[in-house]
Scaffold this motif. Structure first.
Motif, PDB file in Angstrom:
ATOM      1  N   GLU A  15      22.257  15.604  34.018  1.00  0.00           N
ATOM      2  CA  GLU A  15      21.121  14.888  34.603  1.00  0.00           C
ATOM      3  C   GLU A  15      20.379  14.082  33.535  1.00  0.00           C
ATOM      4  O   GLU A  15      19.963  12.954  33.772  1.00  0.00           O
ATOM      5  N   GLN A  16      20.223  14.664  32.347  1.00  0.00           N
ATOM      6  CA  GLN A  16      19.534  13.960  31.270  1.00  0.00           C
ATOM      7  C   GLN A  16      20.342  12.746  30.833  1.00  0.00           C
ATOM      8  O   GLN A  16      19.786  11.674  30.612  1.00  0.00           O
ATOM      9  N   ILE A  17      21.648  12.906  30.738  1.00  0.00           N
ATOM     10  CA  ILE A  17      22.508  11.784  30.346  1.00  0.00           C
ATOM     11  C   ILE A  17      22.418  10.673  31.385  1.00  0.00           C
ATOM     12  O   ILE A  17      22.318   9.491  31.049  1.00  0.00           O
ATOM     13  N   ALA A  18      22.416  11.029  32.663  1.00  0.00           N
ATOM     14  CA  ALA A  18      22.301  10.041  33.734  1.00  0.00           C
ATOM     15  C   ALA A  18      20.950   9.317  33.657  1.00  0.00           C
ATOM     16  O   ALA A  18      20.878   8.096  33.852  1.00  0.00           O
ATOM     17  N   ALA A  19      19.893  10.055  33.346  1.00  0.00           N
ATOM     18  CA  ALA A  19      18.570   9.440  33.233  1.00  0.00           C
ATOM     19  C   ALA A  19      18.534   8.466  32.065  1.00  0.00           C
ATOM     20  O   ALA A  19      17.967   7.366  32.175  1.00  0.00           O
ATOM     21  N   TRP A  20      19.137   8.847  30.932  1.00  0.00           N
ATOM     22  CA  TRP A  20      19.190   7.944  29.782  1.00  0.00           C
ATOM     23  C   TRP A  20      19.989   6.689  30.107  1.00  0.00           C
ATOM     24  O   TRP A  20      19.613   5.590  29.725  1.00  0.00           O
ATOM     25  N   ALA A  21      21.089   6.861  30.817  1.00  0.00           N
ATOM     26  CA  ALA A  21      21.922   5.716  31.189  1.00  0.00           C
ATOM     27  C   ALA A  21      21.151   4.775  32.111  1.00  0.00           C
ATOM     28  O   ALA A  21      21.193   3.549  31.940  1.00  0.00           O
TER      29      ALA A  21
END
Length: 90
Positions: A15-21
């Motif tokens: 989820e954090q990676i998706a938010a950063w993307a």
């Protein structure tokens, strides 16, 4: 994603990676990014140097104990000790 991936000791979630993307895809305010300073802030008018120092485990523990009690960093405790030494008063 590798389950061992961490950031500041905490696991990084999908989820954090998706938010950063999503944040990157939306774009960044370049002028705001350029306003951020590089590196640590200066301590005064003169440039400072990083100095390596070897301490025993007990010496380091004493510094850490004092720093914790006084709410200061290791560096602050060491700088105070140097500025309060008899040779610095001369």
């Amino acid at each position: 994603m590798d389950p061992q991936e961490t950031m500041n000791g905490a696991p990084v979630s999908e989820e954090q990676i998706a938010a950063w993307a999503a944040e990157a895809e939306a774009g960044f305010d370049v002028s705001a990014l350029k306003k951020r300073g590089r590196g640590r802030p200066g301590r005064g008018a003169e440039p400072s140097q990083v100095v390596a120092l070897r301490l025993t485990t007990s010496e380091l523990a004493a510094i850490d104990d004092r720093a914790l009690k006084e709410g200061k960093s290791r560096s602050e405790i060491i700088r105070e000790a140097i500025s309060n030494s008899p040779s610095s008063a001369a």
